[in-house]
Design an enzyme around this catalytic site. Sequence first.
Site, PDB file in Angstrom:
ATOM      1  N   HIS A 230      38.907  10.733 144.854  1.00 42.50           N
ATOM      2  CA  HIS A 230      37.504  10.946 144.943  1.00 42.50           C
ATOM      3  C   HIS A 230      36.752  10.195 143.894  1.00 42.50           C
ATOM      4  O   HIS A 230      35.549   9.569 143.794  1.00 42.50           O
ATOM      5  CB  HIS A 230      36.884  12.095 145.005  1.00 42.50           C
ATOM      6  CG  HIS A 230      37.224  13.009 146.219  1.00 42.50           C
ATOM      7  ND1 HIS A 230      36.941  12.635 147.354  1.00 42.50           N
ATOM      8  CD2 HIS A 230      37.961  14.122 146.336  1.00 42.50           C
ATOM      9  CE1 HIS A 230      37.285  13.251 148.309  1.00 42.50           C
ATOM     10  NE2 HIS A 230      38.013  14.447 147.674  1.00 42.50           N
ATOM     11  N   HIS A 256      37.110  19.536 143.692  1.00 42.66           N
ATOM     12  CA  HIS A 256      37.037  18.480 144.346  1.00 42.66           C
ATOM     13  C   HIS A 256      38.183  17.408 144.566  1.00 42.66           C
ATOM     14  O   HIS A 256      38.830  17.243 145.754  1.00 42.66           O
ATOM     15  CB  HIS A 256      35.845  17.540 144.093  1.00 42.66           C
ATOM     16  CG  HIS A 256      35.194  16.822 145.234  1.00 42.66           C
ATOM     17  ND1 HIS A 256      35.039  17.249 146.472  1.00 42.66           N
ATOM     18  CD2 HIS A 256      34.889  15.306 145.201  1.00 42.66           C
ATOM     19  CE1 HIS A 256      34.504  16.127 147.137  1.00 42.66           C
ATOM     20  NE2 HIS A 256      34.385  15.075 146.432  1.00 42.66           N
TER      21      HIS A 256
END
Length: 339
Positions: A230, A256
Amino acid sequence: MGAKISNVMIRHTFMRAAIIFSIVGMLLVDGTNGELQRFEHPTKADGSLTVLVVGDWGRKGQYNQSEVAYQMGMTAEKMDVDFIISTGDNFYPGGLNNVNDPAFDQSFTNIYTAPSLQKPWYTVLGNHDYRGDALAQLSPVLQGKDGNWFCMKSYILNTDIAEFFFIDTTPFQDKYFTDPEDEVYDWRGVLPRDKYLSTLLQDLESALIESRAKWKIVVGHHTIKSAGIHGNTQELVEKVLPILEANDVDLYINGHDHCLQHISSSDSPLQFLTSGGGSKAWRGYYNWPNAKEMKFYYDGQGFMTMQITGGDHVDINFYDVFGNILHKWSASKTFFSEI
């Protein structure tokens, strides 16, 4: 000996009841706006605090979630953790359908069963949680089903020696609004978005300015800096990072990216810690240009612990799915050192 044990048990029972009473009472207040509500959690009698951090976990025991949970329980027992922090993406693939969704038990209550993990879980929402009924995770109904559960979008947890500022990072990402692909996000309480974000940023900045805690720790789901798939979250780099740096925040903790990671800052003492290895991992991706900033990166499953002792010293450990310590780091308010 029996009397001593009884007194300890009574003390812990009353302490836990007080914490739960405070949490349930505050949950009855609307927690969907950007304003930061404040909660208290006591330290141990010696003034120390031990916290376990895990993220990106809710997969009904699959992808080694159960194995990570087992090692969390073993480590939590050894260290006598005070509470657990979840960095979000609590239920895959699309959050909870409603407060009666069996996934709550299947991914949380029935997985984290170790006695040492029966402590408050202070939780934030991740982007996957917004793909279901986001308000379900904030509901007092879940608190009634499992007294360990506590989730709000943004809030402050004060522990005397440290303050934890939990922030809702999903609404910052433009792509969830401009290019959601086939996903539907539950933006109740977030719209109008500009007002929600401006209020959150103002409240975060004000709270950090007013804080007199020895340690300021901000928790969010999305990365600010990451070598994982990410990468950096540019919206947070632009809008949140300057506030953290200007107000002497010590740690930013996130999930995340499904990895374990420690990145230092070239511009301030701020450290970026990723604990997103609660279940599915092994993305096979790494990209970070500054080798001096990258202190540790592990692409697999695991979790993190943080122990604050003496008020001015913190120890961070990262563990893999087998309970092995992969990385240690310690700091004080007068110096930083890697081990």
